[in-house]
Design a protein around this motif. Structure first.
Motif, PDB file in Angstrom:
ATOM      1  N   CYS A   9      -5.518  44.892  47.029  1.00 10.52           N
ATOM      2  CA  CYS A   9      -3.936  43.840  46.996  1.00 10.52           C
ATOM      3  C   CYS A   9      -4.499  43.140  45.255  1.00 10.52           C
ATOM      4  O   CYS A   9      -4.003  42.872  44.777  1.00 10.52           O
ATOM      5  N   ALA A  10      -5.903  42.542  46.199  1.00 11.87           N
ATOM      6  CA  ALA A  10      -6.220  41.129  45.732  1.00 11.87           C
ATOM      7  C   ALA A  10      -6.175  41.633  44.103  1.00 11.87           C
ATOM      8  O   ALA A  10      -5.843  41.158  42.731  1.00 11.87           O
ATOM      9  N   VAL A  11      -7.480  42.617  43.913  1.00 12.11           N
ATOM     10  CA  VAL A  11      -7.547  43.401  42.710  1.00 12.11           C
ATOM     11  C   VAL A  11      -6.158  44.108  41.877  1.00 12.11           C
ATOM     12  O   VAL A  11      -6.355  43.488  40.823  1.00 12.11           O
ATOM     13  N   LYS A  12      -5.646  45.297  42.571  1.00  9.62           N
ATOM     14  CA  LYS A  12      -4.436  45.633  41.435  1.00  9.62           C
ATOM     15  C   LYS A  12      -3.187  44.355  41.127  1.00  9.62           C
ATOM     16  O   LYS A  12      -3.107  44.323  39.761  1.00  9.62           O
ATOM     17  N   ALA A  13      -3.130  43.214  41.888  1.00  3.35           N
ATOM     18  CA  ALA A  13      -2.579  41.770  41.634  1.00  3.35           C
ATOM     19  C   ALA A  13      -3.299  41.756  40.547  1.00  3.35           C
ATOM     20  O   ALA A  13      -2.630  40.758  38.859  1.00  3.35           O
ATOM     21  N   ARG A  14      -4.850  40.976  40.400  1.00  5.31           N
ATOM     22  CA  ARG A  14      -5.492  40.835  38.823  1.00  5.31           C
ATOM     23  C   ARG A  14      -4.792  41.562  37.041  1.00  5.31           C
ATOM     24  O   ARG A  14      -4.661  41.624  36.807  1.00  5.31           O
ATOM     25  N   GLU A  15      -5.253  42.940  37.627  1.00  6.42           N
ATOM     26  CA  GLU A  15      -4.874  44.066  36.727  1.00  6.42           C
ATOM     27  C   GLU A  15      -3.147  43.739  36.153  1.00  6.42           C
ATOM     28  O   GLU A  15      -3.120  44.021  34.949  1.00  6.42           O
ATOM     29  N   MET A  64     -12.726  39.443  48.731  1.00  4.54           N
ATOM     30  CA  MET A  64     -12.211  39.263  47.725  1.00  4.54           C
ATOM     31  C   MET A  64     -12.653  38.217  46.234  1.00  4.54           C
ATOM     32  O   MET A  64     -11.961  39.153  45.615  1.00  4.54           O
ATOM     33  N   ARG A  65     -13.189  37.379  46.646  1.00  2.63           N
ATOM     34  CA  ARG A  65     -13.366  36.933  46.227  1.00  2.63           C
ATOM     35  C   ARG A  65     -14.978  37.618  45.082  1.00  2.63           C
ATOM     36  O   ARG A  65     -14.217  37.449  43.770  1.00  2.63           O
ATOM     37  N   GLU A  66     -15.263  38.025  45.946  1.00  2.00           N
ATOM     38  CA  GLU A  66     -16.449  39.137  45.271  1.00  2.00           C
ATOM     39  C   GLU A  66     -16.485  40.490  44.199  1.00  2.00           C
ATOM     40  O   GLU A  66     -16.371  40.435  43.477  1.00  2.00           O
ATOM     41  N   ALA A  67     -14.920  40.110  44.848  1.00  2.00           N
ATOM     42  CA  ALA A  67     -14.742  41.513  43.521  1.00  2.00           C
ATOM     43  C   ALA A  67     -13.416  40.924  42.628  1.00  2.00           C
ATOM     44  O   ALA A  67     -13.213  41.418  41.093  1.00  2.00           O
ATOM     45  N   VAL A  68     -13.025  39.661  42.609  1.00  2.00           N
ATOM     46  CA  VAL A  68     -11.402  39.461  41.437  1.00  2.00           C
ATOM     47  C   VAL A  68     -12.686  38.671  40.815  1.00  2.00           C
ATOM     48  O   VAL A  68     -12.192  37.573  39.242  1.00  2.00           O
ATOM     49  N   GLY A  69     -13.542  38.260  40.879  1.00  2.00           N
ATOM     50  CA  GLY A  69     -14.162  36.474  40.220  1.00  2.00           C
ATOM     51  C   GLY A  69     -14.240  35.221  40.930  1.00  2.00           C
ATOM     52  O   GLY A  69     -12.816  34.689  41.365  1.00  2.00           O
ATOM     53  N   PRO A  70     -14.892  34.679  40.018  1.00  2.00           N
ATOM     54  CA  PRO A  70     -14.233  33.311  40.399  1.00  2.00           C
ATOM     55  C   PRO A  70     -13.192  32.461  39.671  1.00  2.00           C
ATOM     56  O   PRO A  70     -13.236  31.426  40.147  1.00  2.00           O
ATOM     57  N   ASP A  71     -12.604  33.417  38.426  1.00  2.00           N
ATOM     58  CA  ASP A  71     -11.365  32.528  37.848  1.00  2.00           C
ATOM     59  C   ASP A  71      -9.985  33.018  38.105  1.00  2.00           C
ATOM     60  O   ASP A  71      -8.916  33.076  37.252  1.00  2.00           O
ATOM     61  N   PHE A  72     -10.323  33.734  39.447  1.00  2.00           N
ATOM     62  CA  PHE A  72      -8.519  34.234  39.692  1.00  2.00           C
ATOM     63  C   PHE A  72      -8.735  33.527  40.653  1.00  2.00           C
ATOM     64  O   PHE A  72      -9.347  32.995  42.229  1.00  2.00           O
ATOM     65  N   ILE A  73      -7.395  32.808  41.332  1.00  2.00           N
ATOM     66  CA  ILE A  73      -7.095  31.871  42.775  1.00  2.00           C
ATOM     67  C   ILE A  73      -6.793  32.693  44.023  1.00  2.00           C
ATOM     68  O   ILE A  73      -5.827  33.884  43.812  1.00  2.00           O
ATOM     69  N   ILE A  74      -7.060  32.638  44.298  1.00  2.00           N
ATOM     70  CA  ILE A  74      -6.695  32.943  46.220  1.00  2.00           C
ATOM     71  C   ILE A  74      -6.683  31.022  47.274  1.00  2.00           C
ATOM     72  O   ILE A  74      -6.793  30.451  46.772  1.00  2.00           O
ATOM     73  N   ILE A  75      -5.203  31.538  48.037  1.00  2.84           N
ATOM     74  CA  ILE A  75      -4.561  30.561  48.515  1.00  2.84           C
ATOM     75  C   ILE A  75      -4.694  31.763  49.604  1.00  2.84           C
ATOM     76  O   ILE A  75      -4.765  33.132  49.867  1.00  2.84           O
ATOM     77  N   TYR A  76      -5.615  30.807  51.131  1.00  2.00           N
ATOM     78  CA  TYR A  76      -4.683  31.173  52.286  1.00  2.00           C
ATOM     79  C   TYR A  76      -4.094  30.432  52.782  1.00  2.00           C
ATOM     80  O   TYR A  76      -4.380  29.124  52.694  1.00  2.00           O
ATOM     81  N   ARG A  77      -3.197  31.183  53.850  1.00  2.00           N
ATOM     82  CA  ARG A  77      -2.366  30.358  54.357  1.00  2.00           C
ATOM     83  C   ARG A  77      -2.681  30.412  55.517  1.00  2.00           C
ATOM     84  O   ARG A  77      -2.714  31.533  56.823  1.00  2.00           O
ATOM     85  N   LEU A  78      -3.011  29.894  56.413  1.00  2.00           N
ATOM     86  CA  LEU A  78      -3.596  28.575  57.467  1.00  2.00           C
ATOM     87  C   LEU A  78      -2.791  28.398  58.791  1.00  2.00           C
ATOM     88  O   LEU A  78      -2.048  27.185  58.742  1.00  2.00           O
TER      89      LEU A  78
END
Length: 543
Positions: A9-15, A64-78
């Motif tokens: 899902c994260a990869v597709k969002a970036r694409e 997820m981080r490995e798949a999308v790279g360092p320049d893509f925002i990942i927020i985690y809702r804790l």
């Protein structure tokens, strides 16, 4: 497989061109269920002690981080406070927070409560920014560990002033809002321009947003019917200016008048009352519904900004409207006559007597009718003179049994809710069998029922109203009118529905004119402000 699905899902969002994604690790969803010892009963490497239970979100973020790279925002809702029995302990939450902040997430957002929680977290009766203190606790934990990952706080932040105060108090680095941007898409722009008083404030009613979502309907907003309907409900400038009269300055009339004026019509708004608002002026006095003051404030600014010509203390007749091209009748409703023998007894009041006129009410009360108004009157009368806990965060937390999650798992106090004793003994009745309040909001009805139970309100369905006398209210049960029973009471309050006020419309029709009816004047059921405002906006958009 589930981890791969999150990553995909994260990869597709970036694409697709998105700048980032948020991983939903809260509110009792899949990831959250792995974290709780109450729901994760596995005995393998994904269950057992907390280091195993938290493995799922940690793995998701790392891959997820490995798949999308360092320049893509990942927020985690804790989930920082679960508000369910057996929820996470504070040391567990902190452990996971540190792990996600250093293990792939650029930002950590605050999740509050599971959907299964029996504590309200976003409804209008919840104090503004009620849970910012939880994020502040995590901020201190991050600072002590040298972690600089930004923290976001959430829930019931609906004005720029509230957001600014949260940040000034050091509760968080950022604030999260969703429903306020449905209420006013120009929220941020208006705040930046110093026009916060012109923001259409979210009243946290949930009626057109979350209630719609959970019924597979298009999400929208009670105070802004254009939300998610922007391409179909368009306010275009008029090519031919008309002179329009709107009679009734409740939510429907105010909406119709201001939209029509915004489009370029000359609009005159009449009301017999000394102030705008109609039924909203009764809603705003109910404990927990103080946000209706904001709705009235915004509508007043709309009248001013759009150039509506307002005529208060003015009761108009059909003859007064002869010079108008269009007449919109938004005269609202009047209480339905339940035709109960003895209803002229001195102990009988209408909900208008109680909420608008403040007439004295006895210690023992029977409320006839358990729709939205009946529930509101019950809350009003059991609350009495006590300050609303919606305006007092410590009192509200105590009332719902909320405590520091460092003291009790899930943030639920071992002592349970501490409820202020009811100001009156109230019995709430309805003719229909079954659960009372069944027609209340899908995401808020349970809160109203819980509040009345906490206030020891007796709720009785399936009754017939036989008569009212000095002894109180006589009821029977079932179609055979069995088991006649006196309910001793000092006051009987009639909340038995409404009927449209259409006399003006009928007079106009008798003259051969065709007025437009909107709101309660068209359909009185349950004083539905969502329906009334939407009708008004759509009518004014096409005139």
């Amino acid at each position: 497989r589930q981890i791969r699905a999150f990553v995909r899902c994260a990869v597709k969002a970036r694409e697709a061109g998105y700048d980032g994604v948020e991983v939903m690790g809260s509110e009792g969803y899949f990831i959250n269920q792995f974290l709780s010892q109450a729901t994760n009963l596995r005995r393998d490497a994904w269950g057992g002690d907390y280091s195993h239970r938290m493995r799922l979100p940690v793995e998701i973020l790392a891959r997820m981080r490995e798949a999308v790279g360092p320049d893509f925002i990942i927020i985690y809702r804790l989930s920082m406070i679960d508000l369910v029995p057996g929820g996470s302990a504070w040391d567990e939450i902190v452990t996971l927070g540190k792990a996600v902040a250093t293990g792939g997430a650029n930002i950590v957002n605050t999740g509050i409560g599971w959907h299964e929680a029996r504590v309200p977290t976003i409804a209008t009766s919840v104090p503004r920014a009620a849970f910012a203190w939880v994020t502040q606790k995590m901020k201190a934990e991050f600072a002590a560990a040298g972690i600089t990952t930004p923290l976001v706080t959430s829930n019931r932040i609906n004005t720029p002033e509230v957001a600014e105060q949260v940040l000034a108090d050091g509760c968080a680095d950022m604030v999260s809002m969703a429903r306020p941007l449905l209420a006013d898409a120009a929220f941020v722009k208006k705040a930046a321009q110093g026009r916060a008083d012109r923001i259409n404030t979210c009243i946290a009613c949930n009626q057109a947003c979350l209630d719609h979502v959970f019924q597979n309907k298009t999400s929208s907003c009670l105070v802004n019917p254009r939300a998610c309907h922007e391409t179909e409900l368009v306010y275009r400038p008029v090519s031919s200016r008309k002179r329009i009269a709107v009679v009734g300055a409740g939510p429907a009339g105010l909406t119709a008048a201001t939209v029509a004026a915004e489009r370029g019509h000359e609009v005159h708004l009449f009301d017999a009352a000394p102030a705008i608002g109609g039924q909203l002026n009764m809603a705003k006095v109910i404990p927990g519904k103080e946000e209706f003051h904001e709705m009235l404030r915004y509508l007043a600014t709309r009248v001013e900004d759009t150039g509506v010509l307002l005529h208060l203390n003015r009761k108009v007749a059909a003859a007064d409207l002869a010079g108008f091209d269009e007449v919109i009748v938004a005269t609202g409703v009047e209480p339905r006559d339940p035709k109960i023998p003895g209803q002229d007894h001195p102990k009988v009041l209408s909900y208008i007597d109680v909420l608008r006129h403040g007439k004295p009410v006895g210690e023992r009360v029977a409320i006839i009718g358990a729709g939205g108004i009946g529930f509101d009157v019950a809350e009003f009368l059991t609350h009495g003179e006590h300050p609303s806990t919606t305006l007092d965060l410590p009192a509200w937390k105590a009332e719902w049994g909320i405590t520091d999650p460092a003291e009790a798992r899930g943030g639920l106090a071992a002592s349970g809710p501490r409820v202020t004793p009811p100001a009156r003994q109230v019995t709430l009745l309805q003719r229909k069998k079954g659960k009372l309040g069944g027609g209340l909001g899908k995401t808020t009805g349970w809160i109203h029922r819980t509040v009345l139970k906490m206030k020891a309100v007796e709720m009785v369905g399936g009754v017939n109203y036989e008569r009212i006398a000095d002894e109180g209210l006589l009821v029977s049960y079932g179609e055979k009118r069995e088991d006649p029973t006196w309910i001793p009471c000092d006051t009987v309050v009639l909340c038995a529905g409404q009927v449209p006020l259409r006399s003006l419309a009928q007079d106009l029709e008798a003259q051969g004119r065709k007025p437009h009816l909107i709101g309660g004047a068209l359909e009185a059921g349950e004083l539905d402000a969502k329906r009334a405002i939407d009708q008004a906006a759509r009518l004014a958009a096409r005139l």
